[in-house]
Structure formats: C-alpha cells, structure tokens
Design a protein around this motif. Sequence first.
Motif, PDB file in Angstrom:
ATOM      1  N   UNK A 195     -65.931  60.506 -53.811  1.00 53.26           N
ATOM      2  CA  UNK A 195     -65.605  61.667 -52.983  1.00 53.26           C
ATOM      3  C   UNK A 195     -64.101  61.870 -52.920  1.00 53.26           C
ATOM      4  N   UNK A 196     -63.701  63.131 -52.720  1.00 54.30           N
ATOM      5  CA  UNK A 196     -62.266  63.423 -52.733  1.00 54.30           C
ATOM      6  C   UNK A 196     -61.563  62.765 -51.557  1.00 54.30           C
ATOM      7  N   UNK A 197     -62.287  62.573 -50.439  1.00 58.19           N
ATOM      8  CA  UNK A 197     -61.626  61.915 -49.301  1.00 58.19           C
ATOM      9  C   UNK A 197     -61.182  60.497 -49.679  1.00 58.19           C
ATOM     10  N   UNK A 198     -61.863  59.908 -50.671  1.00 56.80           N
ATOM     11  CA  UNK A 198     -61.479  58.566 -51.107  1.00 56.80           C
ATOM     12  C   UNK A 198     -60.466  58.600 -52.250  1.00 56.80           C
ATOM     13  N   UNK A 199     -60.600  59.588 -53.160  1.00 56.47           N
ATOM     14  CA  UNK A 199     -59.666  59.640 -54.284  1.00 56.47           C
ATOM     15  C   UNK A 199     -58.289  60.140 -53.850  1.00 56.47           C
ATOM     16  N   UNK A 200     -58.233  60.751 -52.643  1.00 57.39           N
ATOM     17  CA  UNK A 200     -56.946  61.213 -52.123  1.00 57.39           C
ATOM     18  C   UNK A 200     -55.931  60.090 -52.028  1.00 57.39           C
ATOM     19  N   UNK A 201     -56.435  58.868 -51.841  1.00 63.08           N
ATOM     20  CA  UNK A 201     -55.514  57.755 -51.628  1.00 63.08           C
ATOM     21  C   UNK A 201     -55.084  57.096 -52.939  1.00 63.08           C
ATOM     22  N   UNK A 230     -74.035  64.704 -42.222  1.00 68.70           N
ATOM     23  CA  UNK A 230     -73.622  63.335 -41.918  1.00 68.70           C
ATOM     24  C   UNK A 230     -74.469  62.289 -42.629  1.00 68.70           C
ATOM     25  N   UNK A 231     -74.955  62.612 -43.808  1.00 62.43           N
ATOM     26  CA  UNK A 231     -75.695  61.621 -44.590  1.00 62.43           C
ATOM     27  C   UNK A 231     -74.968  61.500 -45.921  1.00 62.43           C
ATOM     28  N   UNK A 232     -75.546  60.858 -46.888  1.00 62.17           N
ATOM     29  CA  UNK A 232     -74.934  60.884 -48.208  1.00 62.17           C
ATOM     30  C   UNK A 232     -75.988  61.178 -49.265  1.00 62.17           C
ATOM     31  N   UNK A 233     -75.528  61.561 -50.449  1.00 60.72           N
ATOM     32  CA  UNK A 233     -76.409  62.076 -51.490  1.00 60.72           C
ATOM     33  C   UNK A 233     -77.538  61.132 -51.861  1.00 60.72           C
ATOM     34  N   UNK A 234     -77.261  59.827 -51.722  1.00 63.63           N
ATOM     35  CA  UNK A 234     -78.286  58.853 -52.070  1.00 63.63           C
ATOM     36  C   UNK A 234     -79.563  59.060 -51.280  1.00 63.63           C
ATOM     37  N   UNK A 235     -79.404  59.574 -50.042  1.00 64.74           N
ATOM     38  CA  UNK A 235     -80.579  59.701 -49.185  1.00 64.74           C
ATOM     39  C   UNK A 235     -81.507  60.814 -49.638  1.00 64.74           C
ATOM     40  N   UNK A 236     -81.030  61.665 -50.553  1.00 64.93           N
ATOM     41  CA  UNK A 236     -81.871  62.728 -51.086  1.00 64.93           C
ATOM     42  C   UNK A 236     -83.108  62.131 -51.738  1.00 64.93           C
ATOM     43  N   UNK A 285     -67.535  68.601 -54.599  1.00 62.15           N
ATOM     44  CA  UNK A 285     -67.194  67.238 -54.207  1.00 62.15           C
ATOM     45  C   UNK A 285     -68.494  66.457 -54.176  1.00 62.15           C
ATOM     46  N   UNK A 286     -68.624  65.261 -54.603  1.00 60.03           N
ATOM     47  CA  UNK A 286     -67.654  64.380 -55.253  1.00 60.03           C
ATOM     48  C   UNK A 286     -67.344  64.785 -56.699  1.00 60.03           C
ATOM     49  N   UNK A 287     -66.420  64.072 -57.307  1.00 57.93           N
ATOM     50  CA  UNK A 287     -66.127  64.267 -58.720  1.00 57.93           C
ATOM     51  C   UNK A 287     -66.502  63.007 -59.478  1.00 57.93           C
ATOM     52  N   UNK A 288     -66.741  63.181 -60.783  1.00 58.57           N
ATOM     53  CA  UNK A 288     -67.107  62.023 -61.616  1.00 58.57           C
ATOM     54  C   UNK A 288     -65.900  61.602 -62.434  1.00 58.57           C
ATOM     55  N   UNK A 289     -65.667  60.300 -62.499  1.00 57.81           N
ATOM     56  CA  UNK A 289     -64.534  59.770 -63.242  1.00 57.81           C
ATOM     57  C   UNK A 289     -64.995  58.735 -64.250  1.00 57.81           C
ATOM     58  N   UNK A 290     -64.365  58.753 -65.401  1.00 55.11           N
ATOM     59  CA  UNK A 290     -64.629  57.736 -66.415  1.00 55.11           C
ATOM     60  C   UNK A 290     -63.593  56.633 -66.232  1.00 55.11           C
ATOM     61  N   UNK A 291     -64.076  55.480 -65.778  1.00 55.39           N
ATOM     62  CA  UNK A 291     -63.185  54.354 -65.503  1.00 55.39           C
ATOM     63  C   UNK A 291     -63.666  53.145 -66.283  1.00 55.39           C
ATOM     64  N   UNK A 292     -62.881  52.679 -67.204  1.00 56.48           N
ATOM     65  CA  UNK A 292     -63.232  51.496 -68.006  1.00 56.48           C
ATOM     66  C   UNK A 292     -64.638  51.594 -68.581  1.00 56.48           C
ATOM     67  N   UNK A 293     -64.973  52.739 -69.136  1.00 55.47           N
ATOM     68  CA  UNK A 293     -66.258  52.882 -69.817  1.00 55.47           C
ATOM     69  C   UNK A 293     -67.415  53.234 -68.913  1.00 55.47           C
ATOM     70  N   UNK A 329     -76.245  66.450 -54.832  1.00 58.26           N
ATOM     71  CA  UNK A 329     -76.586  66.797 -53.458  1.00 58.26           C
ATOM     72  C   UNK A 329     -75.673  66.157 -52.423  1.00 58.26           C
ATOM     73  N   UNK A 330     -74.669  65.441 -52.883  1.00 57.59           N
ATOM     74  CA  UNK A 330     -73.842  64.716 -51.917  1.00 57.59           C
ATOM     75  C   UNK A 330     -73.171  65.661 -50.929  1.00 57.59           C
ATOM     76  N   UNK A 331     -72.644  66.779 -51.418  1.00 60.91           N
ATOM     77  CA  UNK A 331     -71.920  67.695 -50.534  1.00 60.91           C
ATOM     78  C   UNK A 331     -72.801  68.245 -49.431  1.00 60.91           C
ATOM     79  N   UNK A 332     -73.962  68.886 -49.803  1.00 49.94           N
ATOM     80  CA  UNK A 332     -74.838  69.383 -48.734  1.00 49.94           C
ATOM     81  C   UNK A 332     -75.313  68.285 -47.779  1.00 49.94           C
ATOM     82  N   UNK A 333     -75.577  67.104 -48.299  1.00 46.53           N
ATOM     83  CA  UNK A 333     -76.059  66.031 -47.428  1.00 46.53           C
ATOM     84  C   UNK A 333     -74.956  65.517 -46.520  1.00 46.53           C
ATOM     85  N   UNK A 334     -73.728  65.573 -47.017  1.00 45.14           N
ATOM     86  CA  UNK A 334     -72.617  65.077 -46.214  1.00 45.14           C
ATOM     87  C   UNK A 334     -72.421  65.971 -44.996  1.00 45.14           C
ATOM     88  N   UNK A 335     -72.693  67.255 -45.165  1.00 48.04           N
ATOM     89  CA  UNK A 335     -72.602  68.179 -44.038  1.00 48.04           C
ATOM     90  C   UNK A 335     -73.517  67.729 -42.912  1.00 48.04           C
TER      91      UNK A 335
END
Lengths: 433, 82
Positions: free
Chosen positions: B66-72, A424-430, B52-60, A416-422
Amino acid sequence: MGLTKHSTGSALAGTEPGIRRGPSDRLVALAGNPNVGKSSVFNALTGMNQHTGNWPGKTVAVAHGRCRTDRAEYTLVDLPGSYSLIARSPEEALTRDFICFDSPDAVIVVCDATCLERGLNLALQTMETSPRVLLCVNLMDEARRKRIAVDLDTLSEKLGVPVVGTSARDKRGLSALTEALDALTESPVPAKHCRPRYCGEIERAIAAVEPVVRELSPTGLDSRWLSLRLLDGDEALISGLKSRCGIELLKDTGLKSALNSARAQLEREGISPAGLSDRIVSATVGAAEDICSGVITYESSGYSGFDRRADRIITGRHTAYPLMLLLLAFIFWLTISGADYPTQLLSDVLFRIQDALSLLFRRAGAPEWLHGLLVMGVYRVLAWVISVMLPPMALFFPLFTILEDLGYLPRVAYNLDRPFKRCCACGKQALTM
Amino acid sequence: MERYCTLDRLPPGMSARVIGIETDGDMRRRFMDMGLIRGTAVECVGRSPGGDPSAYLIRGAVIAIRSEDTKSIQVTAETGGE
C-alpha cells in the motif's frame, strides 16, 4: 487453502499436544517461506502418515509425520512458513523456538527456485543456528517453465550445505532428498558451512560477548548466534529461553555487564541499536545476494513476459472488475448447474433406500412412531441434506483450488484492497466472502 | 539523470534503487525480510484498479504494498528502466 485430510478429517478431533515420535526416530524440521511448496514436500515425504497437533502452550497447529528410508526413520515437523528467524508473528516464533530449542537432528529449508534469494535469507539464518542444514530447492519445474536456471552444485559449494532440487508436486527429486537427509544426519561432524560475516565493529562485539554466553547457554544452541541475538536485544528469544530451557540469561551479572560494555563500544563507533539491527539484516540479505549471483541465470527477466501481460489484464484498471465478476459468475453457474445431475442421482438412490427401509420396518412389525422417527425423520432429512449439499460442495471447492493454484486469488485480494480498506478491512478478507 | 522520490510516487514501468527506509518497528522488519534494503533494485509493475496498492518487483518476487507503507521508502529513479 484447500481442504486436506488433516485439516478436516478425524485427525482434527484427535489433536494432541506435542509430537508423536518413535524412540529411534531422527527429528527433522521443515522450514521455509510461505508458499514455497513446503507442505507438498512434507506430504510427499510422509504420505498419509501424519498428524496435526497443537504445540504445547501455543495455539498454532503444527503438522508432523513419519517418513522411512532404507537407513533410518524420521519424524518430520512441518513448521509454519516464515521469512525470518528474527520472529515477529507467533508462527515465526514457533519456527524459531523449534529450530533453536528442540535441537532437531537436521533442518530442511525449502526454497522457491523461482525466487531463491528471498528463501536463502531464511536458509542463512538457519545455518547460523543449526549445524545440520539441508537446502531443498523446490518448484524446479516452475523455474524451468519461467526459464530460470539454478546451478545447484555451485549453490551447494557456496553455502557449504547439501542442496537438492525437487518438484514436490510431481514427486520429483524426493529420493535424492531422502538420500541427502540420510547422509547428513549420519555425518558425525557437522559440516562447516558458510555464515554471514558482519562488519568489523559487530564482529568485535560478538567476540567480546561470546565467551560469557558460551558458559551460560544450553548445549546445542550456537553461542555466536545467541551472542548476536542478545546484542540485538531480541526480547522474544530471551523469554523463549526462559520458558523452554528455564534459563534466565539476563539475571547473570557477568553477561549483563559484558553486553552493556559491548553495546556502549558499538555506540561509540557510531552504531546505534537500530543501526545494529539494520546491519545484521543487511549482512544476511547481502550474503544471499552474493550467493545468488552466479547461481541463477535468467533467460528472460524474472517476472516473465506472459505473466506480465496476463497481469495487465487481470489487474488492469478497466478490465479487472468485469473479469472478476464474470469469472465468479461462471464458477457459481458451473457449481449450480453442474450439481443438478448428481443431486438428482443421489436423491433417487437415497430415496429408493428409504422405500426399502420403510418396507423393512413394516415387515418387522415396528410401531408407526418408530418408523416415523427414524425413517421419515432422521433418514429423510439426512438424505435431503446430502443430495442437495454434497454435489455443489464437491464442485465448488476443487474449482476454488484451481483458482488458487493459478494464483488468481492473491490478485483478487490486490484488486479489492482499496474498496475493502474503506471498510477498515483488507483485500485478503475478500476471499473469505 | 537521477531523481529522488518516495517509492509510492514511482510510476508503473519505472525502476528505482532504494536509498533509505524511514520507518520503524514491524513494517521496517517486513521490508527487510523482503530483502528491501539500501541499494535494492525495485520496479513498479502496476497499480491495482483502485489506485492503491501497487505491485513491485523486488528480487524476483512481485509484491503488493500500500502507498501508506511505500511512502516511507526513499528511492532514486533510474531512467529508462533496467
């Protein structure tokens, strides 16, 4: 996020600043990454014998409790989960301050056996500051299930600190943990343990600053570590030192000039302040990686086939939302329909008591207004509220806890992160909704 | 064959190695806490249904970013997975 006794019960009303501690108790801190079962280790060790108190001057609540072994009594402090001692959040600052300034007799670092490398990062940082560290590798059962083998003896040998494997939820390995704790806190000379080595330039800078720092630093604080933090310009630590120990290190001109010349030397050798921070972190992460190789063997890949397949459905493009709606609908249905019967039962019992009360009032010759006020008013409302509200709540929260334990809730947040981000919140708040 | 790209462009199922992180402050520290430094192996294991976001396997550990963060984060893609 489940409701526990100490997050809801009488302990909440009786919160007190600081920690309650017997005079001969040994003070032990429990630190670890979030979600490694730190609190289950804490609960298993302290039983019901715990309190929640707000830290002096902080709003972060910290649970503490007592634990008794054959040889000693301990006050255990359950520090907030953190990834690093280079604090970023108030919770992490509290963890750092406690480990650095309250000089606990020992620190137990709790790690997740399925994800050891990440936990070792914190363990290594703790070992830089504290002489007595005990590593508790928790969730060993989970690791076995995921076919991850952890060689605890080699790990202990490489780190130079005692290592105990536990499955705290099933209360396994806890006696070994308390035995190790007894042995550790009784050992007179702190064990020599492994410390990350930094590159030559940084080691030289530490060596240049350390003698000055050692003169000024409060006892119990590791001067090598403090020198490194000062070189790195850790503002939060410096202000922590000032507020907790009343020491203003940077007022000292000798130290200031030593730091400045060490930094200038680093700069000449091509290490900028940002580069220094990076190298410090990389050294710890690299050390954790080195230690893990040869300690952990994956019989399958770390993120195993079953989890991977399940996630493909749970978070799949076409299946995620329908599945989520179905599951939530099912939980609501179960809550509402399942609550019917206990509601009926409760209201029957409670209203029968009401009739008995009415009878009692009439026999005693109480005036009609008193009967109306107490029985028809107060009691009746209370009976309704309890019989209607209690059963659904008693069903809903355990169901929610099951979802949490299965790891479904973080996936909902992910979906749900994407819809919630729209919004201005984040998925955790779901989850709050 | 090696390809250079930013982590947000790494398709699910592909692995890569970090070559650099081009951001400062808190996000950089968070990445470091995850053990995401130069040379770390990363696998993209999925995208959220919203893209978006995407899930990554990092060190197990599987971590959603989010892509805005992975862009960097700059990586070299390793062909054929691990």
